[in-house]
Every structure is written in structure tokens, then in C-alpha cells.
Design a protein around this motif. Structure first.
Motif, PDB file in Angstrom:
ATOM      1  N   ALA A   1      20.292  -2.544  -2.587  1.00  0.00           N
ATOM      2  CA  ALA A   1      19.122  -3.075  -3.305  1.00  0.00           C
ATOM      3  C   ALA A   1      18.018  -2.030  -3.253  1.00  0.00           C
ATOM      4  CB  ALA A   1      18.678  -4.398  -2.695  1.00  0.00           C
ATOM      5  N   LYS A   2      18.288  -0.868  -3.848  1.00  0.00           N
ATOM      6  CA  LYS A   2      17.375   0.268  -3.732  1.00  0.00           C
ATOM      7  C   LYS A   2      16.019  -0.040  -4.352  1.00  0.00           C
ATOM      8  CE  LYS A   2      19.177   4.274  -3.962  1.00  0.00           C
ATOM      9  NZ  LYS A   2      19.836   5.525  -4.417  1.00  0.00           N
ATOM     10  N   GLU A   3      15.994  -0.766  -5.489  1.00  0.00           N
ATOM     11  CA  GLU A   3      14.708  -1.068  -6.125  1.00  0.00           C
ATOM     12  C   GLU A   3      13.816  -1.882  -5.193  1.00  0.00           C
ATOM     13  OE1 GLU A   3      17.620  -1.741  -7.439  1.00  0.00           O
ATOM     14  OE2 GLU A   3      17.823  -0.411  -9.178  1.00  0.00           O
ATOM     15  N   ARG A   4      14.420  -2.845  -4.493  1.00  0.00           N
ATOM     16  CA  ARG A   4      13.634  -3.670  -3.572  1.00  0.00           C
ATOM     17  C   ARG A   4      13.144  -2.849  -2.386  1.00  0.00           C
ATOM     18  NH1 ARG A   4      16.113  -9.390  -2.811  1.00  0.00           N
ATOM     19  NH2 ARG A   4      15.714  -9.158  -5.047  1.00  0.00           N
ATOM     20  N   PHE A   5      13.986  -1.976  -1.899  1.00  0.00           N
ATOM     21  CA  PHE A   5      13.579  -1.121  -0.775  1.00  0.00           C
ATOM     22  C   PHE A   5      12.438  -0.194  -1.177  1.00  0.00           C
ATOM     23  CE2 PHE A   5      14.240   3.308   0.630  1.00  0.00           C
ATOM     24  CZ  PHE A   5      13.737   3.200   1.914  1.00  0.00           C
ATOM     25  N   ILE A   6      12.583   0.470  -2.332  1.00  0.00           N
ATOM     26  CA  ILE A   6      11.526   1.370  -2.800  1.00  0.00           C
ATOM     27  C   ILE A   6      10.233   0.600  -3.029  1.00  0.00           C
ATOM     28  CG2 ILE A   6      10.819   2.899  -4.683  1.00  0.00           C
ATOM     29  CD1 ILE A   6      12.875   4.142  -2.881  1.00  0.00           C
ATOM     30  N   GLY A   7      10.345  -0.599  -3.591  1.00  0.00           N
ATOM     31  CA  GLY A   7       9.151  -1.415  -3.820  1.00  0.00           C
ATOM     32  C   GLY A   7       8.437  -1.759  -2.532  1.00  0.00           C
ATOM     33  N   ALA A   8       9.196  -2.125  -1.496  1.00  0.00           N
ATOM     34  CA  ALA A   8       8.584  -2.450  -0.212  1.00  0.00           C
ATOM     35  C   ALA A   8       7.893  -1.238   0.396  1.00  0.00           C
ATOM     36  CB  ALA A   8       9.646  -2.996   0.737  1.00  0.00           C
ATOM     37  N   MET A   9       8.516  -0.067   0.286  1.00  0.00           N
ATOM     38  CA  MET A   9       7.898   1.141   0.831  1.00  0.00           C
ATOM     39  C   MET A   9       6.606   1.496   0.087  1.00  0.00           C
ATOM     40  SD  MET A   9       9.822   2.019   3.367  1.00  0.00           S
ATOM     41  CE  MET A   9       9.970   0.223   3.566  1.00  0.00           C
ATOM     42  N   LEU A  10       6.629   1.362  -1.224  1.00  0.00           N
ATOM     43  CA  LEU A  10       5.430   1.683  -2.004  1.00  0.00           C
ATOM     44  C   LEU A  10       4.309   0.697  -1.729  1.00  0.00           C
ATOM     45  CD1 LEU A  10       7.040   2.668  -5.426  1.00  0.00           C
ATOM     46  CD2 LEU A  10       6.066   4.183  -3.699  1.00  0.00           C
ATOM     47  N   ILE A  11       4.662  -0.576  -1.606  1.00  0.00           N
ATOM     48  CA  ILE A  11       3.629  -1.573  -1.305  1.00  0.00           C
ATOM     49  C   ILE A  11       2.982  -1.279   0.046  1.00  0.00           C
ATOM     50  CG2 ILE A  11       3.251  -3.996  -0.755  1.00  0.00           C
ATOM     51  CD1 ILE A  11       5.424  -4.664  -2.811  1.00  0.00           C
ATOM     52  N   GLY A  12       3.798  -1.096   1.063  1.00  0.00           N
ATOM     53  CA  GLY A  12       3.250  -0.824   2.391  1.00  0.00           C
ATOM     54  C   GLY A  12       2.443   0.453   2.433  1.00  0.00           C
TER      55      GLY A  12
ATOM     56  N   VAL B   1      -0.927   0.020   0.532  1.00  0.00           N
ATOM     57  CA  VAL B   1      -1.843  -0.889   1.229  1.00  0.00           C
ATOM     58  C   VAL B   1      -2.529  -0.181   2.392  1.00  0.00           C
ATOM     59  CG1 VAL B   1      -1.925  -2.931   2.696  1.00  0.00           C
ATOM     60  CG2 VAL B   1      -0.719  -3.018   0.520  1.00  0.00           C
ATOM     61  N   VAL B   2      -1.757   0.517   3.221  1.00  0.00           N
ATOM     62  CA  VAL B   2      -2.367   1.164   4.392  1.00  0.00           C
ATOM     63  C   VAL B   2      -3.210   2.361   3.978  1.00  0.00           C
ATOM     64  CG1 VAL B   2      -0.606   0.361   5.992  1.00  0.00           C
ATOM     65  CG2 VAL B   2      -0.271   2.513   4.792  1.00  0.00           C
ATOM     66  N   ASN B   3      -2.794   3.118   2.954  1.00  0.00           N
ATOM     67  CA  ASN B   3      -3.600   4.259   2.511  1.00  0.00           C
ATOM     68  C   ASN B   3      -4.926   3.806   1.912  1.00  0.00           C
ATOM     69  OD1 ASN B   3      -1.766   6.190   3.316  1.00  0.00           O
ATOM     70  ND2 ASN B   3      -0.791   6.379   1.313  1.00  0.00           N
ATOM     71  N   ILE B   4      -4.878   2.795   1.053  1.00  0.00           N
ATOM     72  CA  ILE B   4      -6.119   2.296   0.454  1.00  0.00           C
ATOM     73  C   ILE B   4      -6.995   1.651   1.516  1.00  0.00           C
ATOM     74  CG2 ILE B   4      -7.059   0.607  -1.175  1.00  0.00           C
ATOM     75  CD1 ILE B   4      -4.587   1.086  -2.903  1.00  0.00           C
ATOM     76  N   GLY B   5      -6.367   0.901   2.439  1.00  0.00           N
ATOM     77  CA  GLY B   5      -7.144   0.275   3.502  1.00  0.00           C
ATOM     78  C   GLY B   5      -7.826   1.296   4.395  1.00  0.00           C
ATOM     79  N   ALA B   6      -7.078   2.356   4.774  1.00  0.00           N
ATOM     80  CA  ALA B   6      -7.669   3.393   5.626  1.00  0.00           C
ATOM     81  C   ALA B   6      -8.800   4.111   4.915  1.00  0.00           C
ATOM     82  CB  ALA B   6      -6.591   4.388   6.044  1.00  0.00           C
ATOM     83  N   SER B   7      -8.617   4.413   3.630  1.00  0.00           N
ATOM     84  CA  SER B   7      -9.671   5.109   2.876  1.00  0.00           C
ATOM     85  C   SER B   7     -10.907   4.238   2.720  1.00  0.00           C
ATOM     86  CB  SER B   7      -9.148   5.506   1.493  1.00  0.00           C
ATOM     87  OG  SER B   7      -8.051   6.390   1.620  1.00  0.00           O
ATOM     88  N   ALA B   8     -10.697   2.958   2.417  1.00  0.00           N
ATOM     89  CA  ALA B   8     -11.839   2.050   2.254  1.00  0.00           C
ATOM     90  C   ALA B   8     -12.582   1.875   3.568  1.00  0.00           C
ATOM     91  CB  ALA B   8     -11.354   0.708   1.722  1.00  0.00           C
TER      92      ALA B   8
END
Length: 325
Positions: free
Chosen positions: A62-73, A76-83
Motif C-alpha cells: 500500500a505504497k500510496e498510503r505509506f507515502i501519504g502518511a509520511m508526507l502528512i507527518g 505537520v511537524v515542519n509547519i508546526g516547528a516553523s510557526a
């Protein structure tokens, strides 16, 4: 109890930024490790009972689901850290804190959350994937509902443009992929030239005809056992082979296999007297098996006009002394 302001306490702020960068590095490295991991090696490890490889293979299905989870995480952490960094630096430097936060976070994210973890993962993707398999399985399951919702939206948006999500149509056939892998390993020096040729021959086996790999019985180099000894010796010396089939009556009646070394020993023992040489007694006894195959080639070709009859002659050499070898 004293209230601690997170936005003004530099140590707490630094800790939060470090945690966000570590999570971002985890997501970036995990994505690179799993996409670069060898499917063949993971399959072999799973077959041998490695549960971590089993998890990796399940995630890659389920590569699409795995890639989606990695991109979401990761986002989220990059935008959160920058904000968060921007809010903290604005408290200290005012409006200029936005510029400082952009510069600082860009450097930190690029170096420590992108380049470094991806470099480590791509250096040893199989090992990294096995180490990260269980945390990745948990993260993918955690973001599962969100990932499914995002996949559904993406499918809806791309449907009018004719994109088929999940249609994993291979550009190359399995044989071409294997050939490309062998060629790549040969160019890198991992596969020697002889092994490279052998693998290539195996992959080309479906395109071969029987005539490409076997000699027709009418073209075999054989000698009539009833010929005079000098004619037999001349035929053996003329041939480019050391083992010559002997026949009697008809070429299909193989009575033995004459080895050139045995003939030379007999010549030496007879001191050049050809009348003392019995060629038939020098021949090794054959085990004959005649098999006729229909002219259906290994390749997928429709018909052949002729059939090939292959005569298999197997000899069992008797034990010889060390001096006679």
C-alpha cells in the motif's frame, strides 16, 4: 505554582523545535529507506522468517498510503516547528523575528531534517528500513483514516484528467527488469563477466531454438569402429574433440566412446604397431538413450517443419590410477 510561558522560555522552545526536527528527520529518512529498499531482499528475509521484512512488504503493498502518511507527518511537524519558532522570535525581536525564523528554520530543516536523514537512509536502505519498520507501521496505522480521506479527495480531483491512481502498469517486463538489474550490477563490478553472460543466456532461453543449443546427429563427429586403425587414428587427430563416438553398422548404433588419451597410450604400448591396437576395446561403454522431441521450440513460435532427434550418449569412465590420468 509558577506559570511557565513556553513562548518566552528559550529552553522549552528549543526542546520543542528539536523534537519537531527529529520527527521530521524520521519521516524523511523513513520515506527514502522504504522506497529504496530491495523488494527481492525483503521477500527473501520474509521467507526466512523475519517479521520486520514482513512489515516492510506489507507497507510497500500500500505504497500510496505509506507515502501519504509520511508526507502528512513531515509537513505537520515542519509547519508546526516553523510557526512556533516564528512566534518565539517575534516575542524577542519583534517583526524582524519573522525573517530570523525563516532563515534559521530553513537551514535547520534542510540540513537536519532532509539532507542528513535521507543521506543516511539511501546509504543503507535495507538496514534502515528494517530498523524503522515497527515505528513506521504504527505511524501509518495512526494516520490511516486521514490518509484514506486525502487519497479519496486526490482521486476525485484527478479523475477528470484521466489519471488512474493505483494502476501500477509496468513499463518493462519482468525479464527486462532482471536483465537491467544484471547489467547494472555488472557495470558496478558486483557481477563478473562470465556470470553476466550466464544470466543473459538464461534470460534468452525462451528465444532459443533446439538447433541453437544442440548438434543434429547427422553433424556429429563420429568414427566407424570397423575402419582400419590408421583411418581411426587419422580421424581422431583431425577432430577437435578428445572424445569421439564409435559406431558399427549404422551411425545410430553407438558402441563406445573413444578417448584420444586412451588411443595415445595404446599407440605407445604397441610401439607404433597399428595391427596390435583394438580400437573397440579402448572405447568406454556408452549408456544410450534416444529421445525424439516434437519440433516445438522453447520460444513461442508456431510450428517447425522438421523434428530433431537427439541421441544422448553417456559414458562412465572406469577408475584409473594416478599414473594413468
Amino acid at each position: 505554582m509558577e506559570h511557565v510561558d513556553v513562548l518566552t522560555d528559550p529552553w522549552i522552545a528549543l526542546g520543542i523545535v528539536i523534537v519537531c526536527l527529529a520527527l521530521s528527520a524520521f519521516f524523511s529518512g523513513s520515506e527514502t529507506a522504504l522506497t529504496a529498499a530491495s523488494r527481492a531482499r525483503m521477500h527473501a528475509l520474509e521467507t526466512s522468517g523475519d517479521n520486520r521484512a514482513k512489515i516492510i512488504n506489507r507497507l510497500l503493498l500500500a505504497k500510496e498510503r505509506f507515502i501519504g502518511a509520511m508526507l502528512i507527518g513531515n509537513n505537520v511537524v515542519n509547519i508546526g516547528a516553523s510557526a512556533f519558532t516564528t512566534s518565539v522570535l517575534i516575542q524577542f525581536f519583534g517583526a524582524e523575528g519573522t525573517l530570523y525564523a525563516t532563515i534559521v528554520m530553513s537551514i535547520l530543516v534542510i540540513i537536519f531534517a532532509e539532507v542528513m536523514p535521507k543521506t543516511i537512509a539511501i546509504t543503507s536502505p535495507d538496514r534502515a528500513a528494517l530498523v524503522l519498520s515497527r515505528p513506521l507501521s504504527f505511524v501509518v496505522a495512526l494516520f490511516g483514516p486521514v490518509t484514506i480521506a486525502i487519497e479519496t479527495l486526490v482521486r476525485i480531483f484527478l479523475r477528470p484528467f484521466g489519471f488512474r491512481i493505483g494502476a501500477n502498469d509496468a513499463i518493462l517486463s519482468a525479464t527486462e527488469e532482471l536483465r537491467g538489474a544484471v547489467d547494472l550490477l555488472h557495470s558496478e563490478g558486483s557481477v563478473e563477466t562470465e556470470a553476466h553472460k550466464m544470466f543473459g543466456g538464461l534470460l534468452d532461453l525462451a528465444e532459443l531454438e533446439v538447433s541453437d543449443i544442440m548438434v543434429h546427429r547427422t553433424k556429429m563427429v563420429t568414427v566407424n569402429a570397423d575402419d582400419p586403425a590408421d583411418d581411426v587414428i587419422a580421424a581422431v587427430l583431425k577432430a577437435q574433440y578428445t572424445r569421439i563416438p564409435l559406431w558399427r553398422g549404422t551411425p545410430e548404433n553407438i558402441v563406445g566412446i573413444l578417448h584420444a588419451k586412451d588411443l595415445l597410450r595404446a599407440l605407445k604400448s604397441a610401439e607404433g604397431d597399428l595391427d596390435r591396437i583394438d580400437v573397440t576395446s579402448l572405447a568406454l561403454p556408452p549408456e544410450n538413450g534416444t529421445t525424439t522431441w516434437p519440433a516445438t521450440p522453447v520460444a513461442r513460435r508456431p510450428t517447425w517443419r522438421t523434428a530433431w532427434t537427439c541421441r544422448l550418449v553417456i559414458t562412465r569412465a572406469p577408475a584409473r590410477s594416478a599414473a594413468g590420468t
